[in-house]
Design a protein around this motif. Structure first.
Motif, PDB file in Angstrom:
ATOM      1  N   MET A   1       0.844  -1.198   0.000  1.00 10.25           N
ATOM      2  CA  MET A   1       0.000   0.000   0.000  1.00 10.25           C
ATOM      3  C   MET A   1       0.883   1.254   0.000  1.00 10.25           C
ATOM      4  N   GLU A   2       0.723   2.061  -1.039  1.00 11.99           N
ATOM      5  CA  GLU A   2       1.483   3.306  -1.040  1.00 11.99           C
ATOM      6  C   GLU A   2       0.514   4.483  -0.999  1.00 11.99           C
ATOM      7  N   ILE A   3       0.605   5.251   0.071  1.00  9.59           N
ATOM      8  CA  ILE A   3      -0.304   6.390   0.243  1.00  9.59           C
ATOM      9  C   ILE A   3       0.048   7.461  -0.786  1.00  9.59           C
ATOM     10  N   GLY A   4      -0.991   8.016  -1.424  1.00  9.39           N
ATOM     11  CA  GLY A   4      -0.746   9.076  -2.403  1.00  9.39           C
ATOM     12  C   GLY A   4      -0.749   8.544  -3.825  1.00  9.39           C
ATOM     13  N   LYS A   5      -0.740   7.220  -3.964  1.00 11.21           N
ATOM     14  CA  LYS A   5      -0.841   6.604  -5.310  1.00 11.21           C
ATOM     15  C   LYS A   5      -2.225   5.981  -5.402  1.00 11.21           C
ATOM     16  N   GLY A   6      -3.109   6.572  -6.168  1.00 12.39           N
ATOM     17  CA  GLY A   6      -4.479   6.063  -6.242  1.00 12.39           C
ATOM     18  C   GLY A   6      -5.243   6.439  -4.982  1.00 12.39           C
ATOM     19  N   LEU A   7      -6.423   5.889  -4.844  1.00 15.69           N
ATOM     20  CA  LEU A   7      -7.290   6.235  -3.713  1.00 15.69           C
ATOM     21  C   LEU A   7      -7.142   5.174  -2.615  1.00 15.69           C
ATOM     22  N   THR A   8      -6.767   5.609  -1.425  1.00 16.66           N
ATOM     23  CA  THR A   8      -6.584   4.681  -0.309  1.00 16.66           C
ATOM     24  C   THR A   8      -7.842   4.672   0.554  1.00 16.66           C
ATOM     25  N   MET A   9      -8.365   3.490   0.790  1.00 13.48           N
ATOM     26  CA  MET A   9      -9.605   3.380   1.559  1.00 13.48           C
ATOM     27  C   MET A   9      -9.319   2.853   2.975  1.00 13.48           C
ATOM     28  N   ILE A  10      -9.677   3.668   3.957  1.00 15.78           N
ATOM     29  CA  ILE A  10      -9.589   3.256   5.357  1.00 15.78           C
ATOM     30  C   ILE A  10     -11.023   3.095   5.849  1.00 15.78           C
ATOM     31  N   ALA A  11     -11.325   1.970   6.467  1.00 18.11           N
ATOM     32  CA  ALA A  11     -12.669   1.805   7.028  1.00 18.11           C
ATOM     33  C   ALA A  11     -12.589   0.859   8.219  1.00 18.11           C
ATOM     34  N   GLY A  12     -13.634   0.918   9.032  1.00 20.74           N
ATOM     35  CA  GLY A  12     -13.693   0.068  10.215  1.00 20.74           C
ATOM     36  C   GLY A  12     -14.541   0.738  11.265  1.00 20.74           C
ATOM     37  N   PRO A  13     -14.672   0.092  12.404  1.00 22.55           N
ATOM     38  CA  PRO A  13     -15.557   0.652  13.427  1.00 22.55           C
ATOM     39  C   PRO A  13     -14.972   1.889  14.101  1.00 22.55           C
ATOM     40  N   CYS A  14     -15.850   2.724  14.608  1.00 16.66           N
ATOM     41  CA  CYS A  14     -15.401   3.861  15.427  1.00 16.66           C
ATOM     42  C   CYS A  14     -14.549   3.298  16.555  1.00 16.66           C
ATOM     43  N   SER A  15     -15.110   2.309  17.289  1.00 18.10           N
ATOM     44  CA  SER A  15     -14.378   1.691  18.406  1.00 18.10           C
ATOM     45  C   SER A  15     -14.259   0.191  18.215  1.00 18.10           C
ATOM     46  N   VAL A  16     -13.137  -0.334  18.648  1.00 22.03           N
ATOM     47  CA  VAL A  16     -12.992  -1.787  18.808  1.00 22.03           C
ATOM     48  C   VAL A  16     -13.774  -2.132  20.072  1.00 22.03           C
ATOM     49  N   GLU A  17     -14.796  -2.979  19.926  1.00 23.21           N
ATOM     50  CA  GLU A  17     -15.645  -3.318  21.079  1.00 23.21           C
ATOM     51  C   GLU A  17     -15.377  -4.726  21.578  1.00 23.21           C
ATOM     52  N   SER A  18     -15.013  -5.613  20.649  1.00 25.56           N
ATOM     53  CA  SER A  18     -14.691  -7.008  20.981  1.00 25.56           C
ATOM     54  C   SER A  18     -14.039  -7.609  19.746  1.00 25.56           C
ATOM     55  N   GLU A  19     -13.471  -8.800  19.924  1.00 29.43           N
ATOM     56  CA  GLU A  19     -12.841  -9.458  18.775  1.00 29.43           C
ATOM     57  C   GLU A  19     -13.911  -9.836  17.748  1.00 29.43           C
ATOM     58  N   ASP A  20     -15.047 -10.321  18.257  1.00 34.23           N
ATOM     59  CA  ASP A  20     -16.141 -10.741  17.396  1.00 34.23           C
ATOM     60  C   ASP A  20     -16.652  -9.568  16.542  1.00 34.23           C
ATOM     61  N   GLN A  21     -16.913  -8.443  17.193  1.00 38.21           N
ATOM     62  CA  GLN A  21     -17.421  -7.258  16.468  1.00 38.21           C
ATOM     63  C   GLN A  21     -16.392  -6.744  15.464  1.00 38.21           C
ATOM     64  N   THR A  22     -15.126  -6.735  15.842  1.00 35.90           N
ATOM     65  CA  THR A  22     -14.095  -6.220  14.933  1.00 35.90           C
ATOM     66  C   THR A  22     -13.976  -7.137  13.722  1.00 35.90           C
ATOM     67  N   TYR A  23     -13.993  -8.438  13.962  1.00 34.49           N
ATOM     68  CA  TYR A  23     -13.857  -9.391  12.863  1.00 34.49           C
ATOM     69  C   TYR A  23     -15.086  -9.348  11.947  1.00 34.49           C
ATOM     70  N   LYS A  24     -16.276  -9.321  12.572  1.00 38.16           N
ATOM     71  CA  LYS A  24     -17.510  -9.311  11.762  1.00 38.16           C
ATOM     72  C   LYS A  24     -17.621  -8.043  10.912  1.00 38.16           C
ATOM     73  N   THR A  25     -17.018  -6.972  11.370  1.00 37.67           N
ATOM     74  CA  THR A  25     -17.029  -5.731  10.583  1.00 37.67           C
ATOM     75  C   THR A  25     -15.933  -5.780   9.517  1.00 37.67           C
ATOM     76  N   ALA A  26     -14.765  -6.278   9.914  1.00 36.12           N
ATOM     77  CA  ALA A  26     -13.600  -6.215   9.006  1.00 36.12           C
ATOM     78  C   ALA A  26     -13.680  -7.212   7.852  1.00 36.12           C
ATOM     79  N   LEU A  27     -14.258  -8.391   8.092  1.00 37.89           N
ATOM     80  CA  LEU A  27     -14.275  -9.431   7.044  1.00 37.89           C
ATOM     81  C   LEU A  27     -15.005  -8.967   5.775  1.00 37.89           C
ATOM     82  N   PRO A  28     -16.255  -8.465   5.890  1.00 39.38           N
ATOM     83  CA  PRO A  28     -16.908  -7.985   4.659  1.00 39.38           C
ATOM     84  C   PRO A  28     -16.202  -6.780   4.047  1.00 39.38           C
ATOM     85  N   LEU A  29     -15.525  -5.981   4.874  1.00 43.50           N
ATOM     86  CA  LEU A  29     -14.780  -4.839   4.322  1.00 43.50           C
ATOM     87  C   LEU A  29     -13.639  -5.355   3.467  1.00 43.50           C
ATOM     88  N   LYS A  30     -12.967  -6.366   3.967  1.00 46.49           N
ATOM     89  CA  LYS A  30     -11.868  -6.976   3.212  1.00 46.49           C
ATOM     90  C   LYS A  30     -12.395  -7.513   1.878  1.00 46.49           C
TER      91      LYS A  30
END
Ligand code: PEP
Ligand code: MN
Length: 249
Positions: A1-30
């Motif tokens: 990943m090189e910042i400034g080359k193309g459009l870089t997308m950052i996404a995820g939860p406001c807060s990490v609440e648990s491993e389950d919530q972080t994973y369930k949010t991150a997997l479809p984002l991936k």
């Protein structure tokens, strides 16, 4: 990943609440397409009675989920005392709006061997913001990313007033990459898509969007959280727009 080359997308939860919530949010984002996973663990909440984040335990969760999905991770650091431990677990350090002019923190992240995403203070001018970036650069850290996240104006319909003009203005003043956070910038899930497109049209190098697998249950910023499905729609639109701009301008 090189910042400034193309459009870089950052996404995820406001807060990490648990491993389950972080994973369930991150997997479809991936699966939709994402470059960097975000998740707050030290939270700068307006009220001391609101969820303050999981702290170091949250850092470990974010790192584990990032490793599992092969995604770099970014998280906010609030305190000079936490810079070292945060840099140990996160790939990018975030300095939040409320800390933009925390000069001790800026100096400390300036000494860290990690890129720093510096959000615009909600009552700060572009000149003040760039001076804060200078604090980090002056300590020898050249990897500064600026992030417009809205400022306070007389308008209260939106959570903040997203200053899209700041993007091309900053491009005239510095070589640093500029990102836009339409989640805090509007506070309204319906406005995140249109403002993401506006940011890309204005020349933003990346976007930071808050996503929760179950927005209604989010422990922080639930009013502005979007679902992974909605993220996927926005992602497809901004990628098409970004490709169109690259081909035609
Ligand atoms: C965040 O990104 O989680 C955050 C707290 O944003 P800001 O500093 O822009 O309010
Ligand atoms: Mn938030």
């Amino acid at each position: 990943m090189e910042i400034g080359k193309g459009l870089t997308m950052i996404a995820g939860p406001c807060s990490v609440e648990s491993e389950d919530q972080t994973y369930k949010t991150a997997l479809p984002l991936k699966e939709s397409g994402i470059d960097i996973l975000r998740g707050g663990v030290f939270k700068a909440r307006t009220s001391p009675y609101d969820f303050q984040g999981l702290g170091i335990e949250g850092l470990k969760i974010l790192r584990r989920v990032g490793d599992e999905l092969d995604l770099p991770v970014i998280t906010e650091v609030l305190d000079t005392r936490d810079v070292a431990v945060t840099a140990e677990h996160a790939d990018i350090l975030q300095v939040g709006s409320r800390n933009m002019q925390n000069f001790s923190l800026l100096k400390e992240v300036g000494l860290a061997d990690r890129p720093v995403l510096l959000k615009r203070g909600m009552s700060s001018t572009i000149e003040e913001w760039l001076n804060c970036a200078e604090y980090i650069l002056e300590k020898g850290n050249s990897k500064v990313i600026l992030c417009e996240r809205g400022i306070r104006t007389f308008e209260t319909y939106t959570r903040n007033t997203l200053d899209i003009a700041a993007v091309p203005a900053i491009k005239q003043l510095t070589h640093l990459p500029v990102f836009v956070d339409p989640s805090h910038g509007t506070g309204d899930p319906e406005l995140i898509g249109p403002m993401s497109l506006s940011a890309v049209g204005a020349g933003a190098d990346g976007l930071m969007i808050e996503v929760h697998h179950n927005p209604a249950e989010a422990l922080s910023d639930k009013e502005q959280a979007i679902s992974p499905g909605k993220y996927s729609e926005i992602f497809n639109q901004v990628k098409r727009m970004s490709a169109f701009i690259a081909d035609n301008f």
